[in-house]
Write a protein that holds these residues in place. Structure first.
Motif, PDB file in Angstrom:
ATOM      1  N   ASN A  50       0.847  -1.183   0.000  1.00 42.76           N
ATOM      2  CA  ASN A  50       0.000   0.000   0.000  1.00 42.76           C
ATOM      3  C   ASN A  50       0.885   1.236   0.000  1.00 42.76           C
ATOM      4  OD1 ASN A  50      -2.606   1.461   0.411  1.00 42.76           O
ATOM      5  ND2 ASN A  50      -1.561   2.093   2.282  1.00 42.76           N
ATOM      6  N   PHE A  51       0.541   2.201  -0.824  1.00 45.49           N
ATOM      7  CA  PHE A  51       1.235   3.480  -0.886  1.00 45.49           C
ATOM      8  C   PHE A  51       0.556   4.426   0.094  1.00 45.49           C
ATOM      9  CE2 PHE A  51       1.154   7.807  -2.496  1.00 45.49           C
ATOM     10  CZ  PHE A  51       2.490   8.066  -2.742  1.00 45.49           C
ATOM     11  N   GLY A  52       1.316   4.942   1.036  1.00 43.10           N
ATOM     12  CA  GLY A  52       0.788   5.915   1.985  1.00 43.10           C
ATOM     13  C   GLY A  52       1.671   7.145   2.008  1.00 43.10           C
ATOM     14  N   PHE A  53       1.077   8.287   2.270  1.00 44.08           N
ATOM     15  CA  PHE A  53       1.831   9.537   2.314  1.00 44.08           C
ATOM     16  C   PHE A  53       1.188  10.489   3.302  1.00 44.08           C
ATOM     17  CE2 PHE A  53       1.887  13.962   0.815  1.00 44.08           C
ATOM     18  CZ  PHE A  53       3.207  14.250   1.112  1.00 44.08           C
ATOM     19  N   GLY A  54       2.017  11.202   4.044  1.00 44.50           N
ATOM     20  CA  GLY A  54       1.489  12.209   4.952  1.00 44.50           C
ATOM     21  C   GLY A  54       2.573  12.795   5.828  1.00 44.50           C
ATOM     22  N   ASP A  55       2.130  13.491   6.854  1.00 43.15           N
ATOM     23  CA  ASP A  55       3.040  14.065   7.825  1.00 43.15           C
ATOM     24  C   ASP A  55       3.511  12.964   8.770  1.00 43.15           C
ATOM     25  OD1 ASP A  55       2.352  16.427   6.612  1.00 43.15           O
ATOM     26  OD2 ASP A  55       1.511  17.367   8.399  1.00 43.15           O
ATOM     27  N   PHE A  56       4.746  13.079   9.226  1.00 42.24           N
ATOM     28  CA  PHE A  56       5.292  12.114  10.171  1.00 42.24           C
ATOM     29  C   PHE A  56       5.190  12.708  11.564  1.00 42.24           C
ATOM     30  CE2 PHE A  56       8.879  10.152  12.472  1.00 42.24           C
ATOM     31  CZ  PHE A  56       8.480   8.833  12.378  1.00 42.24           C
ATOM     32  N   ASP A  57       4.486  12.020  12.448  1.00 40.46           N
ATOM     33  CA  ASP A  57       4.316  12.462  13.830  1.00 40.46           C
ATOM     34  C   ASP A  57       5.480  11.910  14.654  1.00 40.46           C
ATOM     35  OD1 ASP A  57       3.615  12.799  16.520  1.00 40.46           O
ATOM     36  OD2 ASP A  57       1.479  12.565  16.092  1.00 40.46           O
ATOM     37  N   LEU A  58       6.379  12.800  15.058  1.00 41.92           N
ATOM     38  CA  LEU A  58       7.564  12.372  15.811  1.00 41.92           C
ATOM     39  C   LEU A  58       7.206  11.739  17.152  1.00 41.92           C
ATOM     40  CD1 LEU A  58      10.046  15.311  15.170  1.00 41.92           C
ATOM     41  CD2 LEU A  58      10.360  12.934  14.527  1.00 41.92           C
ATOM     42  N   SER A  59       6.127  12.200  17.775  1.00 38.89           N
ATOM     43  CA  SER A  59       5.780  11.690  19.101  1.00 38.89           C
ATOM     44  C   SER A  59       5.249  10.259  19.060  1.00 38.89           C
ATOM     45  CB  SER A  59       4.777  12.610  19.802  1.00 38.89           C
ATOM     46  OG  SER A  59       3.561  12.649  19.083  1.00 38.89           O
ATOM     47  N   THR A  60       4.591   9.890  17.958  1.00 43.47           N
ATOM     48  CA  THR A  60       4.019   8.539  17.868  1.00 43.47           C
ATOM     49  C   THR A  60       4.746   7.658  16.857  1.00 43.47           C
ATOM     50  OG1 THR A  60       2.442   9.143  16.137  1.00 43.47           O
ATOM     51  CG2 THR A  60       1.713   9.407  18.445  1.00 43.47           C
ATOM     52  N   GLY A  61       5.544   8.278  15.978  1.00 48.37           N
ATOM     53  CA  GLY A  61       6.220   7.522  14.931  1.00 48.37           C
ATOM     54  C   GLY A  61       5.271   7.071  13.835  1.00 48.37           C
ATOM     55  N   ARG A  62       4.116   7.726  13.752  1.00 53.90           N
ATOM     56  CA  ARG A  62       3.093   7.316  12.779  1.00 53.90           C
ATOM     57  C   ARG A  62       2.918   8.338  11.677  1.00 53.90           C
ATOM     58  NH1 ARG A  62      -1.591   3.976  15.400  1.00 53.90           N
ATOM     59  NH2 ARG A  62      -2.297   4.368  13.295  1.00 53.90           N
ATOM     60  N   LEU A  63       2.379   7.866  10.575  1.00 49.82           N
ATOM     61  CA  LEU A  63       2.031   8.688   9.421  1.00 49.82           C
ATOM     62  C   LEU A  63       0.621   9.233   9.636  1.00 49.82           C
ATOM     63  CD1 LEU A  63       2.462   7.652   5.745  1.00 49.82           C
ATOM     64  CD2 LEU A  63       0.260   8.382   6.547  1.00 49.82           C
ATOM     65  N   ILE A  64       0.453  10.530   9.426  1.00 51.28           N
ATOM     66  CA  ILE A  64      -0.875  11.154   9.508  1.00 51.28           C
ATOM     67  C   ILE A  64      -1.239  11.570   8.094  1.00 51.28           C
ATOM     68  CG2 ILE A  64      -2.261  12.986  10.518  1.00 51.28           C
ATOM     69  CD1 ILE A  64      -0.112  13.144  12.744  1.00 51.28           C
ATOM     70  N   ASP A  65      -2.202  10.864   7.499  1.00 51.61           N
ATOM     71  CA  ASP A  65      -2.501  11.103   6.086  1.00 51.61           C
ATOM     72  C   ASP A  65      -3.706  11.991   5.844  1.00 51.61           C
ATOM     73  OD1 ASP A  65      -4.517   9.359   6.790  1.00 51.61           O
ATOM     74  OD2 ASP A  65      -4.068   7.889   5.250  1.00 51.61           O
ATOM     75  N   SER A  66      -4.249  12.586   6.879  1.00 56.24           N
ATOM     76  CA  SER A  66      -5.432  13.430   6.700  1.00 56.24           C
ATOM     77  C   SER A  66      -5.130  14.920   6.833  1.00 56.24           C
ATOM     78  CB  SER A  66      -6.504  13.038   7.723  1.00 56.24           C
ATOM     79  OG  SER A  66      -5.987  13.165   9.043  1.00 56.24           O
TER      80      SER A  66
END
Length: 148
Positions: A50-66
């Motif tokens: 799956n192709f995902g893109f977004g901001d990287f949240d440093l505190s959680t290490g997760r991608l925020i795609d919204s």
């Protein structure tokens, strides 16, 4: 790639189950962006990502795609994101890639309606699938340069 100089420098890492590319979007705020190629399933001997893109949240290490960053660098960001596609296929030449926008998910229209000012009629949300339309239009314009 068109505007090949108009893209950000990316760094990559192979994570468990995928490949990530990171870059810094510069503008009114500096934002770490991530392009994630995440393993989904092996189907009939072919790995599908799956192709995902977004901001990287440093505190959680997760991608925020919204998130919509609005840094004024959309073309540079698109060029950067698209420049990772050939890099993915260099590492995974026989695998498949799927792309779906965060505004394509089930329930998006209901969530959007709660705060949207567009006054869409039920069953026809103007923002639904908007991201994938933007990505597709951009890819259509730059497909030839992406192949090289």
């Amino acid at each position: 790639m068109t505007d090949s100089l108009n893209k950000y420098l990316v760094t990559s890492d192979n994570s468990a189950g995928g490949l990530n590319f990171y870059f810094l979007s510069e503008g009114k705020s500096n934002v770490i962006k991530v392009v994630n190629y995440g393993f989904v399933i092996n189907m009939r001997g072919e790995d599908i990502y799956n192709f995902g893109f977004g901001d990287f949240d440093l505190s959680t290490g997760r991608l925020i795609d919204s998130v919509v960053t609005e840094n004024g660098d959309a073309i540079k960001v698109f060029n950067t994101v698209l420049s990772t596609v050939p890099l993915f296929f260099e590492r995974y030449p026989n695998d498949k890639l799927i792309v779906k926008g965060s505004d394509s998910r089930a329930g998006f229209e209901n969530d959007c309606r709660a705060t949207c000012s567009k006054k869409c009629v039920p069953g026809h949300c103007k923002k639904a699938n908007q991201r994938i339309r933007i990505y597709r239009n951009y890819m259509d314009k730059h497909l030839e340069s992406l192949k090289t």
